[in-house]
Design a protein around this motif. Structure first.
Motif, PDB file in Angstrom:
ATOM      1  N   ILE A 198       0.830  -1.204   0.000  1.00  0.00           N
ATOM      2  CA  ILE A 198       0.000   0.000   0.000  1.00  0.00           C
ATOM      3  C   ILE A 198       0.865   1.256   0.000  1.00  0.00           C
ATOM      4  N   ILE A 199       1.908   1.284   0.828  1.00  0.00           N
ATOM      5  CA  ILE A 199       2.761   2.471   0.904  1.00  0.00           C
ATOM      6  C   ILE A 199       3.542   2.659  -0.390  1.00  0.00           C
ATOM      7  N   LEU A 248       8.895   2.452   5.752  1.00  0.00           N
ATOM      8  CA  LEU A 248       7.774   2.943   6.549  1.00  0.00           C
ATOM      9  C   LEU A 248       6.757   1.870   6.913  1.00  0.00           C
ATOM     10  N   SER A 249       6.865   0.682   6.334  1.00  0.00           N
ATOM     11  CA  SER A 249       5.865  -0.354   6.621  1.00  0.00           C
ATOM     12  C   SER A 249       6.124  -1.065   7.940  1.00  0.00           C
ATOM     13  N   THR A 261       1.407  12.945   2.828  1.00  0.00           N
ATOM     14  CA  THR A 261       1.138  11.738   2.037  1.00  0.00           C
ATOM     15  C   THR A 261       1.739  10.505   2.679  1.00  0.00           C
ATOM     16  N   LEU A 262       3.000  10.616   3.114  1.00  0.00           N
ATOM     17  CA  LEU A 262       3.654   9.484   3.768  1.00  0.00           C
ATOM     18  C   LEU A 262       2.929   9.089   5.047  1.00  0.00           C
ATOM     19  N   GLY A 283      -2.079   1.994   5.495  1.00  0.00           N
ATOM     20  CA  GLY A 283      -1.408   0.709   5.351  1.00  0.00           C
ATOM     21  C   GLY A 283      -1.484  -0.137   6.597  1.00  0.00           C
ATOM     22  N   ARG A 284      -1.397   0.492   7.754  1.00  0.00           N
ATOM     23  CA  ARG A 284      -1.474  -0.280   8.998  1.00  0.00           C
ATOM     24  C   ARG A 284      -2.902  -0.733   9.285  1.00  0.00           C
ATOM     25  N   ALA A 285      -3.864   0.146   9.037  1.00  0.00           N
ATOM     26  CA  ALA A 285      -5.262  -0.234   9.264  1.00  0.00           C
ATOM     27  C   ALA A 285      -5.695  -1.352   8.320  1.00  0.00           C
TER      28      ALA A 285
END
Length: 513
Positions: free
Chosen positions: A131-132, A160-161, A322-323, A330-332
Motif C-alpha cells: 500500500i505504501i 515505513l511499513s 502523504t507518507l 497501510g497499517r489499518a
C-alpha cells in the motif's frame, strides 16, 4: 565506519590549544551531549507520573532545543553537537536495545500468541509495504516529486511499513499490556523474509545455547563472577555481528539469543551475576534509547539537508502528509482484518482480540523513529541514481513523519491505553489468555496422569494430532515442557538443573540445609 566528529565552529580558537589526542571541540561536544543525557534522565524521573510524557518525547524535545541553540550559535551553519553514520546506530546502539527486549520478554505470552504475531508480522507487513509503495508511486507525482525510480518507491514502502521497535519499547509496557507489547513489538522482528527469519533465529538460538552450555559446564562463578557476566554480553553481541557478517537479520538473531539466554544461561550463573546482568542489560538499553532519541531531535534540524532539498514548505508538507496518510491506511489495512481472522480461529471469547485492543495495536504501531531515519539515510544519502534534491527531500520528509508520529502518537498512547484498555480491564483477571479452560486442564491430566487414573475417567484419551488441531497452543506448550525438562535442561542448564558447586546458588542452599 566513520569516527565521531564535532562542529569545530563551536570553539575555533581553542582547537589548537589542546594537548590531548582529542581536540577541545570533541571534548566540548561530548561533554554537552552527556550533560543532555543526564538532563533527560532527571526530567524523565520528575515526569514519571505524567501520562503524556516519556523518555523518548523528553529526549526528542531536548534534542530539538539543543539543536536550535547550536543552530543559532553557528549562525545557521550547523545544528549538530556530534554526528555519526548509520553504522554507529546499527552496530552499537540498536543491538543492546533488541537484546534486552528479548532477555526481558514474557516468553509464555510471546509464544502463546505466536500464530497471531506471525500473521501480523509477515502478511501484515507485506500488505502495508504494498500500500505504501503503490500509494507513493501514484501520489508523489501529483505533488511534484518526479525523479524517484522504482527502487526508491519500494524502499519507501520497506522503510515505513515496519514498526519501529525502539519507539514501541519506550511507550508500551509488558506489565500493563503484555499481549499488545508482544504483537506490536514483534511486527518489527518478523518484517523479514522467511529465509532470513529461520536462519537468523537459528543462529540466535545456537549462540544462546552455546553460552548456556559453556557457563554450565565450566561454571565461571567458582572463581570470578565478572567472567560469566562478560561472556554473556560478548556472546550476545557476537551473535549479532555474525548475523551481519552472513547478511542475516541481526535484530532477529540477537532477540532470540536474548530469549534463550534468559531461559537457560541466566539460571546457570551465580545469584549476584543474575542481579548484575538483569540490571546491566536494562541500563545499557535505556541509555542507548535515550541517546538515539536525543540525536534524532538534533538531526531533525540538519540545515544542510533542508537546504539541499530546495523544496518549498508546501511541497515538504504535501510529501510528509502523504507518507503519514499511507502509514495510517497501510497499517489499518492489515491490523483489523487479520485480528478478526484470528478471532474466528479462537474458540474462547477471552482469548479473542477485542476491538479496543485492535485499535491500540493499530495506534501504537504508527510511531516511527530512529530506525526509520537510519534506513532513510542509508537509502537516499548515498544514492547515485536519485537526484540530490529529491534524496534530501525524502530524508527531511521522513524526519517530519518521525517527529510528528513520536510527539503526537507517542504522547497519546499511554493515556489512550489507560482510557481504552486498563479502565475496562477485569479487576480479578490480569491476563485472560493465561487461564486455561476446563477442557485444557483435562487434556493435560489425561496426557500426563497415571494410566490407572485415566481408566476411571469418563473422558477418552485424545490422539496427539487431534490435541494439536483442537488446542494447538496448550498442546505444543505441554510437549515442549516435557522435551525441555527431559532433553534440553540437563544439557544446557536452566531452572532446576544448576550443578552442585560449592559457592553456587544451589550449593549455598544445600550447604546451609
Amino acid at each position: 565506519m566513520t569516527m565521531v566528529e564535532t562542529i569545530e565552529v563551536l570553539s575555533p580558537v581553542l582547537q589548537g590549544s589542546s594537548s590531548s589526542f582529542l581536540s577541545t571541540g570533541t571534548i566540548i561536544a561530548l561533554t554537552g551531549f552527556f550533560a543532555l543525557l543526564c538532563a533527560c534522565i532527571i526530567i524523565g524521573h520528575l515526569l514519571e507520573e505524567n501520562l503524556w510524557a516519556n523518555e523518548s518525547i523528553i529526549s526528542l524535545v531536548l534534542g530539538l532545543c539543543s539543536g536550535l541553540v547550536v543552530l543559532l550559535v553557528t549562525k545557521f551553519e550547523n545544528s549538530h553537537i556530534l554526528t555519526f553514520s548509520e553504522d554507529l546506530f546499527f552496530l552499537y546502539l540498536l543491538p543492546p536495545i533488541i537484546f534486552n527486549a528479548g532477555f526481558q520478554v514474557k516468553k509464555k505470552q510471546f509464544f502463546k500468541n505466536f500464530t497471531t504475531i506471525f500473521l501480523f508480522g509477515v502478511f501484515g507487513t507485506m500488505i502495508s509495504f504494498c500500500i505504501i509503495s503503490l500509494g507513493a508511486y501514484f501520489l508523489f507525482k501529483r505533488v511534484g516529486v518526479t525523479n524517484l525510480n522504482i527502487q526508491d518507491y519500494l524502499a519507501i514502502g520497506a522503510i515505513l511499513s515496519a514498526t519501529d521497535s525502539v519507539c514501541t519499547l519506550q511507550v508500551l509496557s509488558q506489565d500493563e499490556t503484555p499481549l499488545l507489547y508482544s504483537i506490536v513489538f514483534a511486527l518489527k522482528l518478523f518484517g523479514t523474509f522467511l529465509y532470513l527469519f529461520f536462519t537468523s533465529t537459528a543462529l540466535g538460538i545456537a549462540a544462546g545455547l552455546i553460552s548456556a552450555f559453556i557457563i554450565k559446564t565450566l561454571y565461571f562463578g567458582r572463581h570470578s563472577t565478572d567472567r560469566e557476566v562478560a561472556l554473556m554480553m560478548l556472546m550476545a553481541y557476537l551473535s549479532y555481528m555474525l548475523a551481519e557478517l552472513f547478511n542475516l537479520s541481526g535484530i532477529l538473531t540477537i532477540f532470540f539469543c536474548g530469549i534463550v539466554m534468559s531461559h537457560y544461561t541466566w539460571h546457570n550463573v551465580t545469584e549476584s551475576s543474575r542481579i548484575t546482568t538483569k540490571h546491566a542489560f536494562a541500563t545499557i538499553s535505556f541509555i542507548a534509547e535515550t541517546f538515539i532519541f536525543l540525536y534524532v531531535g538534533m538531526d531533525a534540524l540538519d540545515i544542510e539537508k533542508w537546504k539541499e532539498s530546495k523544496g518549498s514548505a508546501g511541497t515538504s508538507l504535501a510529501v510528509s502528509s502523504t507518507l503519514l496518510a499511507l502509514v495510517l491506511v497501510g497499517r489499518a489495512a492489515f491490523v483489523f482484518p487479520i485480528a478478526n481472522i484470528t478471532n474466528l480461529m479462537k474458540k474462547r471469547e477471552n482469548t479473542k482480540i477485542e476491538f479496543r485492543q485492535q485499535f491500540i495495536i493499530w495506534w501504537a504501531g504508527l510511531m516511527r523513529g530512529a530506525v526509520t531515519i537510519a534506513l532513510s539515510y542509508n537509502q537516499f544519502a548515498n544514492s547515485d541514481d536519485t537526484s540530490t534534491q529529491d534524496s534530501a527531500l525524502m530524508i527531511t520528509c521522513t524526519m517530519i513523519v518521525v517527529l510528528f508520529s513520536t510527539l503526537v502518537f507517542g504522547s497519546i498512547t499511554k493515556p489512550l491505553i489507560g482510557a481504552v484498555l486498563l479502565r475496562h480491564a477485569k479487576p480479578t483477571i490480569s491476563d485472560a489468555t493465561d487461564i486455561p479452560s476446563q477442557e485444557d486442564l483435562n487434556i493435560l491430566f489425561l496426557e500426563s496422569g497415571d494410566p490407572s487414573e485415566q481408566t476411571n475417567n469418563p473422558l477418552t484419551r485424545k490422539s496427539s494430532l487431534r490435541l494439536l488441531i483442537t488446542n494447538p497452543t496448550y498442546t505444543v506448550h505441554f510437549w515442549w515442557r516435557k522435551f525441555d525438562d527431559k532433553c534440553m535442561r540437563p544439557v544446557f542448564g536452566g531452572r532446576g538443573f544448576v550443578p552442585f558447586v560449592p559457592g553456587s546458588p544451589t550449593g549455598a542452599r544445600d550447604e546451609t540445609s
